[in-house]
Motif scaffolding. Structure first.
Motif, short mmCIF file in Angstrom:
data_model
loop_
_atom_site.label_atom_id
_atom_site.label_comp_id
_atom_site.label_asym_id
_atom_site.label_seq_id
_atom_site.Cartn_x
_atom_site.Cartn_y
_atom_site.Cartn_z
N HIS A 111 0.84 -1.21 0.00
CA HIS A 111 0.00 0.00 0.00
C HIS A 111 0.87 1.26 0.00
O HIS A 111 0.53 2.25 -0.66
CB HIS A 111 -0.96 -0.01 1.18
N ALA A 112 1.97 1.22 0.73
CA ALA A 112 2.89 2.37 0.72
C ALA A 112 3.51 2.54 -0.67
O ALA A 112 3.69 3.67 -1.14
CB ALA A 112 3.98 2.18 1.77
N ARG A 113 3.83 1.41 -1.32
CA ARG A 113 4.38 1.47 -2.67
C ARG A 113 3.36 2.06 -3.65
O ARG A 113 3.71 2.83 -4.55
CB ARG A 113 4.78 0.07 -3.11
N ILE A 114 2.09 1.72 -3.47
CA ILE A 114 1.03 2.28 -4.32
C ILE A 114 0.95 3.78 -4.12
O ILE A 114 0.85 4.55 -5.08
CB ILE A 114 -0.33 1.62 -4.01
N ASP A 115 1.00 4.22 -2.86
CA ASP A 115 0.93 5.66 -2.58
C ASP A 115 2.11 6.40 -3.22
O ASP A 115 1.93 7.47 -3.82
CB ASP A 115 0.91 5.91 -1.08
N ALA A 116 3.30 5.83 -3.12
CA ALA A 116 4.48 6.47 -3.72
C ALA A 116 4.39 6.48 -5.24
O ALA A 116 4.71 7.48 -5.89
CB ALA A 116 5.75 5.75 -3.27
N ALA A 117 3.92 5.38 -5.81
CA ALA A 117 3.80 5.30 -7.27
C ALA A 117 2.71 6.26 -7.76
O ALA A 117 2.87 6.87 -8.83
CB ALA A 117 3.48 3.87 -7.70
N ARG A 118 1.65 6.42 -7.00
CA ARG A 118 0.59 7.35 -7.40
C ARG A 118 1.08 8.79 -7.33
O ARG A 118 0.76 9.61 -8.20
CB ARG A 118 -0.65 7.16 -6.51
N ALA A 119 1.88 9.10 -6.31
CA ALA A 119 2.44 10.44 -6.22
C ALA A 119 3.37 10.71 -7.41
O ALA A 119 3.35 11.81 -7.99
CB ALA A 119 3.19 10.61 -4.91
N ALA A 120 4.16 9.72 -7.79
CA ALA A 120 5.05 9.88 -8.94
C ALA A 120 4.24 10.02 -10.23
O ALA A 120 4.58 10.86 -11.10
CB ALA A 120 5.99 8.68 -9.05
N LEU A 121 3.17 9.26 -10.37
CA LEU A 121 2.31 9.37 -11.55
C LEU A 121 1.67 10.75 -11.60
O LEU A 121 1.65 11.40 -12.66
CB LEU A 121 1.24 8.28 -11.53
N ASP A 122 1.14 11.22 -10.48
CA ASP A 122 0.54 12.55 -10.43
C ASP A 122 1.55 13.62 -10.82
O ASP A 122 1.22 14.57 -11.55
CB ASP A 122 -0.03 12.84 -9.05
N ALA A 123 2.78 13.48 -10.34
CA ALA A 123 3.82 14.46 -10.67
C ALA A 123 4.12 14.45 -12.17
O ALA A 123 4.28 15.52 -12.79
CB ALA A 123 5.09 14.17 -9.88
N GLN A 124 4.18 13.26 -12.77
CA GLN A 124 4.47 13.17 -14.21
C GLN A 124 3.31 13.71 -15.04
O GLN A 124 3.52 14.37 -16.06
CB GLN A 124 4.80 11.73 -14.61
N LEU A 125 2.08 13.44 -14.61
CA LEU A 125 0.92 13.97 -15.33
C LEU A 125 0.87 15.48 -15.23
O LEU A 125 0.58 16.17 -16.22
CB LEU A 125 -0.37 13.35 -14.78
N LEU A 126 1.18 16.01 -14.06
CA LEU A 126 1.20 17.46 -13.87
C LEU A 126 2.31 18.10 -14.70
O LEU A 126 2.10 19.14 -15.32
CB LEU A 126 1.39 17.80 -12.39
N ARG A 127 3.46 17.45 -14.74
CA ARG A 127 4.57 17.96 -15.54
C ARG A 127 4.20 17.99 -17.02
O ARG A 127 4.47 18.96 -17.73
CB ARG A 127 5.81 17.10 -15.32
N ARG A 128 3.58 16.91 -17.49
CA ARG A 128 3.18 16.86 -18.91
C ARG A 128 2.19 17.97 -19.23
O ARG A 128 2.32 18.66 -20.24
CB ARG A 128 2.56 15.49 -19.22
N ALA A 129 1.20 18.17 -18.36
CA ALA A 129 0.20 19.23 -18.59
C ALA A 129 0.85 20.61 -18.52
O ALA A 129 0.53 21.49 -19.34
CB ALA A 129 -0.93 19.11 -17.58
#
Length: 181
Positions: free
Chosen positions: A30-48
């Motif tokens: 679950h902690a790995r999911i949270d970290a991966a989701r934060a990284a995904l959100d950061a990459q999506l925000l960067r792309r936008a």
């Protein structure tokens, strides 16, 4: 009699250790999911953000600028329930504008265009990787949560069932290739 008691205690301790280890493993997932989701959100925000920056820089024609800006703005402002759809629409807009190498070459010829396309290309390539890491972590947690032992002893506690992030993240062909490689 004492021998049966000892074996019972040993069995209970072994079961307790197994349950503790499984609960810890689930917690780490679950902690790995949270970290991966934060990284995904950061990459999506960067792309936008990079897309919006490019759309407002004046290096694209007005129609392409409007399409990209609106899609990027919608992706940045989307509510969580609509995020996957908004990000997919941004991917489609990027493919529509940068579907041909000629458009990317035209942007590269403008002063500052080379850096803008390189930064956008990097952002576009990182989104699928971040999404894959997130979805792999979700898949592993789901598999563990489906085990009878986890369900029977409620080892997941009150943690919500992990959800994968499903979106269209196919990059534009002209931006997908690494420059210089």
């Amino acid at each position: 009699m004492i021998e049966i008691l000892i074996w019972t205690v040993v069995a209970l301790v072994a079961i307790g250790l197994y349950l503790s280890w499984t609960a810890g493993r689930l917690d780490r997932l679950h902690a790995r999911i949270d970290a991966a989701r934060a990284a995904l959100d950061a990459q999506l925000l960067r792309r936008a953000s990079v897309t919006q920056e490019l759309a407002t820089s004046g290096v694209l024609d007005p129609a392409a600028s409007i399409v990209l800006y609106e899609a990027a703005h919608a992706a940045r402002q989307a509510e969580e329930e609509q995020r996957e759809v908004a990000e997919s629409e941004l991917s489609a807009a990027l493919r529509a504008v940068f579907g041909e190498t000629a458009q990317v070459d035209a942007v590269k010829e403008v002063p500052g265009g080379e850096d803008a396309t390189r930064e956008l290309g990097a952002a576009v390539r990182r989104v699928p990787m971040a999404r894959r890491f997130h979805n792999d972590a979700v898949r592993a947690a789901r598999a563990l949560r489906r085990h009878r032992t986890v369900r029977l002893f409620r080892l997941a506690g009150h943690a919500p069932f992990p959800l994968a992030f499903e979106m269209d993240d196919a990059p534009p062909v002209a931006l997908a290739d690494r420059p210089g490689s």
